[in-house]
Design a protein around this motif. Structure first.
Motif, PDB file in Angstrom:
ATOM      1  N   ILE A 103       0.862  -1.180   0.000  1.00 31.40           N
ATOM      2  CA  ILE A 103       0.000   0.000   0.000  1.00 31.40           C
ATOM      3  C   ILE A 103       0.896   1.226   0.000  1.00 31.40           C
ATOM      4  O   ILE A 103       1.762   1.369   0.867  1.00 31.40           O
ATOM      5  CB  ILE A 103      -0.921   0.015   1.231  1.00 31.40           C
ATOM      6  N   ASP A 104       0.694   2.104  -0.969  1.00 35.78           N
ATOM      7  CA  ASP A 104       1.470   3.340  -1.076  1.00 35.78           C
ATOM      8  C   ASP A 104       0.654   4.471  -0.459  1.00 35.78           C
ATOM      9  O   ASP A 104      -0.313   4.950  -1.046  1.00 35.78           O
ATOM     10  CB  ASP A 104       1.789   3.638  -2.542  1.00 35.78           C
ATOM     11  N   LEU A 105       1.048   4.903   0.731  1.00 33.21           N
ATOM     12  CA  LEU A 105       0.274   5.897   1.467  1.00 33.21           C
ATOM     13  C   LEU A 105       0.481   7.314   0.950  1.00 33.21           C
ATOM     14  O   LEU A 105      -0.158   8.250   1.440  1.00 33.21           O
ATOM     15  CB  LEU A 105       0.629   5.825   2.953  1.00 33.21           C
ATOM     16  N   THR A 106       1.366   7.486  -0.036  1.00 32.74           N
ATOM     17  CA  THR A 106       1.509   8.812  -0.645  1.00 32.74           C
ATOM     18  C   THR A 106       0.393   9.076  -1.649  1.00 32.74           C
ATOM     19  O   THR A 106       0.183  10.220  -2.057  1.00 32.74           O
ATOM     20  CB  THR A 106       2.867   8.959  -1.355  1.00 32.74           C
ATOM     21  N   LEU A 107      -0.320   8.032  -2.052  1.00 31.32           N
ATOM     22  CA  LEU A 107      -1.432   8.214  -2.982  1.00 31.32           C
ATOM     23  C   LEU A 107      -2.591   8.877  -2.254  1.00 31.32           C
ATOM     24  O   LEU A 107      -2.882   8.545  -1.096  1.00 31.32           O
ATOM     25  CB  LEU A 107      -1.872   6.864  -3.554  1.00 31.32           C
TER      26      LEU A 107
END
Length: 380
Positions: A223-227
């Motif tokens: 999961i890329d939390l910068t998205l």
């Protein structure tokens, strides 16, 4: 004896070493007005006045001189103060044509400056902020402002500007447990473990992003939390029962190797079985986008005996689906009896350029058709 030593370069390369004797010492001075140069002095113990004169900052009594010694705070140098360059190892000098200094606070420490603004890059240098920390400007009536290195802080306003550095962090809600993470990328199974859930307990993990359809993710996904828009990771048991003994998923016939790899990679709960001569692939607890009367559904797919030469067509849902807004779902009036339950038939077919191709189509591509059909009905 060396002919010349660049003190800034020496201190950075050998921060704990004594600066040796040399015929001259090269210093760096910045004046806050575009001047940023290096010049040499032959005296290893110059006065503040000598340093200003060496850089043509005159008359010297109209300037304030600051310097940054290694491993110490920024200091003010009076005109008659003597600086032992070899002992103190100043990384850089700063000169300002001013009659006063302005102050600011970084992480509880006060610093003086001779200009009305200072760049964040210089604050990092002066306050020795690590690269992995982010600077924030504290504000009483609003959230603290995150600062980029090319930002500048105005010091001539009302009050004392206060800054604080923090390691960057990202938030992720895992089934009501709010995690604070130091990396913006996290593996799903690691997020579950940090939130106190056993990743091996057979969870179905659903990633919710604002304005997008819910997405089922595998334990090995990241999961890329910068998205933007990531709201939470929701968990539901892969199977819920009333206490009966759990049985292994049925595998009464095999699929293509790539199909099984795909189903397992997505952590879908799937079975294959034969009922009254028809071969069924059953996807249990399949996650639905918002807009239906259920959040999960069992989907049955009829797999022909000659698959993949023969195409897979349509799909069947249990329990039956309706739309929350009351609109009728077209071509779903058919009913199919499967393993003692009545499934709702969704007549969705490939045609035209998307007609079934045995060389490229499979269970994997048909599931894409299923998902597209489910999303289309709720306008996604």
């Amino acid at each position: 004896m060396q002919s010349m030593i660049d003190i800034e370069d020496w201190v950075r390369a050998q921060p704990n070493a004594q600066i040796p004797e040399a015929e001259s010492y090269r210093l760096r001075l910045w004046d806050g007005d575009g001047f940023d140069e290096k010049r040499s002095l032959s005296d290893a113990k110059p006065s503040g006045r000598q340093i200003l004169d060496a850089f043509d900052q005159s008359p010297a009594d109209e300037y304030v001189l600051l310097y940054l010694p290694r491993r110490k705070k920024l200091e003010v140098i009076e005109l008659d103060d003597i600086i032992d360059l070899r002992a103190r190892g100043p990384e850089r000098f700063f000169a300002f044509k001013t009659d006063r200094l302005l102050n600011f606070i970084v992480n509880g420490h006060r610093f003086s400056w001779g200009a009305s603004t200072i760049s964040v890059a210089l604050i990092r240098l002066i306050a020795r902020i690590p690269d992995n920390e982010t600077l924030f400007l504290e504000r009483a009536d609003a959230p603290d402002k995150e600062l980029a290195d090319d930002d500048a802080v105005r010091l001539s306003g009302k009050g004392l500007e206060r800054l604080v550095s923090r390691q960057p962090s990202w938030k992720l809600n895992v089934q009501g447990v709010l995690l604070t993470l130091t990396s913006p990328v996290v593996v799903v199974k690691d997020a579950l473990a940090q939130a106190g859930f056993d990743p091996s307990a057979g969870w179905i993990a659903i990633l919710k992003r604002k304005g997008e359809a819910k997405l089922q993710v595998a334990l090995t996904d990241t999961i890329d939390l910068t998205l933007p828009g990531i709201e939470k990771l929701r968990l539901t048991p892969a199977q819920i029962n009333n206490g009966e003994v759990q049985t292994a998923p049925r595998r009464e016939f095999g699929l293509l190797e790539k199909d099984e790899a795909y189903l397992n990679e997505r952590s879908l709960h799937w079975e294959t079985f034969v009922d009254r001569g028809r071969r069924w692939l059953l996807l249990s607890n399949f996650v639905l986008p918002e807009g239906y009367n259920h959040s999960f559904v069992d989907i049955a797919i009829d797999v022909p005996p000659t698959y993949p030469r023969s195409e897979i067509d349509m799909f069947h849902c249990f329990p039956h689906l309706t739309l929350s807004n009351g609109r009728v779902i077209g071509e779903t009036s058919g009913r199919t009896a499967i393993a003692g339950q009545t499934f709702q038939q969704w007549s969705r077919h490939l045609n035209g350029q998307t007609r079934w191709n045995p060389a490229t189509d499979s269970v994997m591509t048909h599931i894409a058709v299923v998902e597209a059909a489910l999303l289309k009905e709720v306008g996604e």
